[in-house]
Design a protein around this motif. Structure first.
Motif, PDB file in Angstrom:
ATOM      1  N   LYS A 232      18.189 -17.806  12.647  1.00 37.54           N
ATOM      2  CA  LYS A 232      18.506 -16.588  13.116  1.00 37.54           C
ATOM      3  C   LYS A 232      18.960 -15.757  11.902  1.00 37.54           C
ATOM      4  N   ILE A 233      19.506 -16.144  10.926  1.00 37.69           N
ATOM      5  CA  ILE A 233      20.123 -15.733   9.789  1.00 37.69           C
ATOM      6  C   ILE A 233      18.743 -15.343   8.876  1.00 37.69           C
ATOM      7  N   PHE A 234      18.166 -16.335   8.507  1.00 37.13           N
ATOM      8  CA  PHE A 234      16.857 -16.185   7.952  1.00 37.13           C
ATOM      9  C   PHE A 234      15.913 -14.957   8.441  1.00 37.13           C
ATOM     10  N   HIS A 235      15.875 -14.930   9.783  1.00 35.09           N
ATOM     11  CA  HIS A 235      14.701 -13.910  10.251  1.00 35.09           C
ATOM     12  C   HIS A 235      15.719 -12.428  10.408  1.00 35.09           C
ATOM     13  N   TYR A 236      17.112 -12.414  10.144  1.00 35.98           N
ATOM     14  CA  TYR A 236      17.748 -11.112  10.080  1.00 35.98           C
ATOM     15  C   TYR A 236      17.570 -10.807   8.655  1.00 35.98           C
ATOM     16  N   LEU A 237      17.709 -11.728   7.701  1.00 41.64           N
ATOM     17  CA  LEU A 237      17.508 -11.207   6.358  1.00 41.64           C
ATOM     18  C   LEU A 237      16.290 -10.945   6.046  1.00 41.64           C
ATOM     19  N   LEU A 238      15.211 -11.477   6.511  1.00 40.93           N
ATOM     20  CA  LEU A 238      13.908 -10.954   6.288  1.00 40.93           C
ATOM     21  C   LEU A 238      13.687  -9.560   7.065  1.00 40.93           C
ATOM     22  N   SER A 239      14.173  -9.367   8.162  1.00 39.79           N
ATOM     23  CA  SER A 239      14.170  -8.078   8.746  1.00 39.79           C
ATOM     24  C   SER A 239      14.559  -6.996   8.037  1.00 39.79           C
ATOM     25  N   GLN A 240      15.639  -7.339   7.236  1.00 43.78           N
ATOM     26  CA  GLN A 240      16.263  -6.366   6.240  1.00 43.78           C
ATOM     27  C   GLN A 240      15.485  -6.107   5.144  1.00 43.78           C
ATOM     28  N   THR A 241      14.924  -7.039   4.628  1.00 41.57           N
ATOM     29  CA  THR A 241      14.224  -7.090   3.374  1.00 41.57           C
ATOM     30  C   THR A 241      12.669  -6.577   3.415  1.00 41.57           C
ATOM     31  N   GLN A 242      12.093  -6.628   4.592  1.00 42.82           N
ATOM     32  CA  GLN A 242      10.645  -6.438   4.974  1.00 42.82           C
ATOM     33  C   GLN A 242      10.347  -5.091   4.576  1.00 42.82           C
ATOM     34  N   MET A 243       9.379  -4.880   3.554  1.00 41.65           N
ATOM     35  CA  MET A 243       9.028  -3.489   3.459  1.00 41.65           C
ATOM     36  C   MET A 243       7.607  -3.373   4.300  1.00 41.65           C
ATOM     37  N   LYS A 244       7.543  -2.580   5.146  1.00 41.97           N
ATOM     38  CA  LYS A 244       6.358  -2.277   5.689  1.00 41.97           C
ATOM     39  C   LYS A 244       5.466  -1.180   5.189  1.00 41.97           C
ATOM     40  N   ALA A 245       4.136  -1.564   5.416  1.00 41.70           N
ATOM     41  CA  ALA A 245       3.149  -0.653   4.651  1.00 41.70           C
ATOM     42  C   ALA A 245       2.925   0.498   5.589  1.00 41.70           C
ATOM     43  N   PRO A 246       2.671   1.603   5.233  1.00 41.08           N
ATOM     44  CA  PRO A 246       2.215   2.962   5.829  1.00 41.08           C
ATOM     45  C   PRO A 246       1.241   2.756   6.855  1.00 41.08           C
ATOM     46  N   ALA A 247       1.456   3.102   8.063  1.00 43.68           N
ATOM     47  CA  ALA A 247       0.148   3.068   9.000  1.00 43.68           C
ATOM     48  C   ALA A 247      -0.944   3.775   8.478  1.00 43.68           C
ATOM     49  N   ARG A 248      -2.231   3.147   8.740  1.00 47.28           N
ATOM     50  CA  ARG A 248      -3.383   3.845   8.180  1.00 47.28           C
ATOM     51  C   ARG A 248      -3.989   4.583   9.332  1.00 47.28           C
ATOM     52  N   LYS A 249      -4.728   5.502   8.890  1.00 48.12           N
ATOM     53  CA  LYS A 249      -5.538   6.320   9.885  1.00 48.12           C
ATOM     54  C   LYS A 249      -6.751   5.581  10.405  1.00 48.12           C
ATOM     55  N   TRP A 250      -6.904   5.573  11.497  1.00 46.82           N
ATOM     56  CA  TRP A 250      -8.309   4.940  12.173  1.00 46.82           C
ATOM     57  C   TRP A 250      -9.442   5.782  11.576  1.00 46.82           C
ATOM     58  N   GLU A 251     -10.397   4.990  11.263  1.00 45.25           N
ATOM     59  CA  GLU A 251     -11.499   5.743  10.783  1.00 45.25           C
ATOM     60  C   GLU A 251     -12.779   4.725  11.256  1.00 45.25           C
ATOM     61  N   GLN A 252     -13.675   5.553  11.853  1.00 46.02           N
ATOM     62  CA  GLN A 252     -15.001   5.013  12.388  1.00 46.02           C
ATOM     63  C   GLN A 252     -15.656   4.175  11.212  1.00 46.02           C
ATOM     64  N   LEU A 253     -16.269   3.018  11.319  1.00 47.56           N
ATOM     65  CA  LEU A 253     -17.199   2.493  10.451  1.00 47.56           C
ATOM     66  C   LEU A 253     -18.570   2.935  10.749  1.00 47.56           C
ATOM     67  N   SER A 254     -19.362   3.045   9.723  1.00 45.93           N
ATOM     68  CA  SER A 254     -20.706   3.171  10.249  1.00 45.93           C
ATOM     69  C   SER A 254     -21.324   2.005  11.056  1.00 45.93           C
ATOM     70  N   ARG A 255     -22.380   2.319  12.158  1.00 48.69           N
ATOM     71  CA  ARG A 255     -22.701   1.271  12.832  1.00 48.69           C
ATOM     72  C   ARG A 255     -23.856   0.496  12.219  1.00 48.69           C
ATOM     73  N   LYS A 256     -24.448   1.262  10.966  1.00 50.35           N
ATOM     74  CA  LYS A 256     -25.318   0.272  10.013  1.00 50.35           C
ATOM     75  C   LYS A 256     -24.742  -0.749   9.491  1.00 50.35           C
ATOM     76  N   ARG A 257     -23.506  -0.552   9.208  1.00 48.76           N
ATOM     77  CA  ARG A 257     -22.707  -1.648   8.494  1.00 48.76           C
ATOM     78  C   ARG A 257     -22.717  -3.053   9.357  1.00 48.76           C
ATOM     79  N   HIS A 258     -22.760  -2.771  10.486  1.00 48.47           N
ATOM     80  CA  HIS A 258     -22.509  -4.088  11.579  1.00 48.47           C
ATOM     81  C   HIS A 258     -23.990  -4.524  12.025  1.00 48.47           C
TER      82      HIS A 258
END
Length: 187
Positions: A160-186
């Motif tokens: 519990k202490i470790f998870h609290y420490l981790l939640s206080q130190t965890q850096m979150k990446a910024p949200a990425r804007k969703w983009e459609q991939l080309s259908r040809k690629r798949h």
């Protein structure tokens, strides 16, 4: 609630309410505060007794939040008190560095070997690759739990202490804007 005179033992619930009211950060839940109470008992700030805990102040006759904060700050300076810094809001937000400092104060460091090169991406190789990617986090957790566990602090409390420490130190990446991939690629 705990009265100013503290020459008797108080229950865990009374200590929990006191720490929550006077010292614990607002982001800390009651389960984490309870785990910290056990950790404080292991560090010698509190003495575990049948009726709960007794404060082990340095010649004090009253329970003062500032005096307890000073005692906690003194514990935070020691190698085993790295988690106390986060309780007081003085953590350096680099959990790995804090653990290395605590381990250096506690004893010698273990030597680990580097990852094996992967050539075939069979299912076993994929599992090994994911395991190698998670290894630093798992090692960090194992080291933290080893430093946090004690006679009063169980493995669950240490987690519990470790998870609290981790939640206080965890850096979150910024949200990425969703983009459609080309259908040809798949195809």
């Amino acid at each position: 609630m705990i009265e100013p005179g503290f020459d008797q033992a108080y229950s865990s619930d009374e200590w929990l309410a006191w720490f929550k009211a006077f010292l614990a950060p607002d982001s800390m839940g009651e389960e984490v505060i309870s785990a910290y109470l056990h950790h404080f008992a292991d560090l010698g700030l509190l003495k575990a007794e049948e009726g709960g805990y007794r404060y082990c102040g340095h010649g004090q006759t009253e329970l003062d939040a500032e005096a307890v904060r000073r005692d906690l700050a003194a514990l935070a300076e020691g190698g085993s008190g790295f988690a106390v810094k986060y309780f007081l809001g003085q953590g350096n937000l680099d959990l790995a560095a804090a653990l290395k400092e605590a381990e250096a104060a506690a004893g010698p460091e273990e030597c680990t070997t580097g990852p094996e090169p992967a050539s075939d991406l069979s299912n076993l190789q994929i599992v090994k690759k994911v395991g190698r990617q998670l290894r630093p986090f798992l090692d960090l957790e194992r080291e933290a739990l080893a430093l946090l566990q004690g006679p009063c602090t169980s493995k669950a409390d240490a987690q519990k202490i470790f998870h609290y420490l981790l939640s206080q130190t965890q850096m979150k990446a910024p949200a990425r804007k969703w983009e459609q991939l080309s259908r040809k690629r798949h195809r």
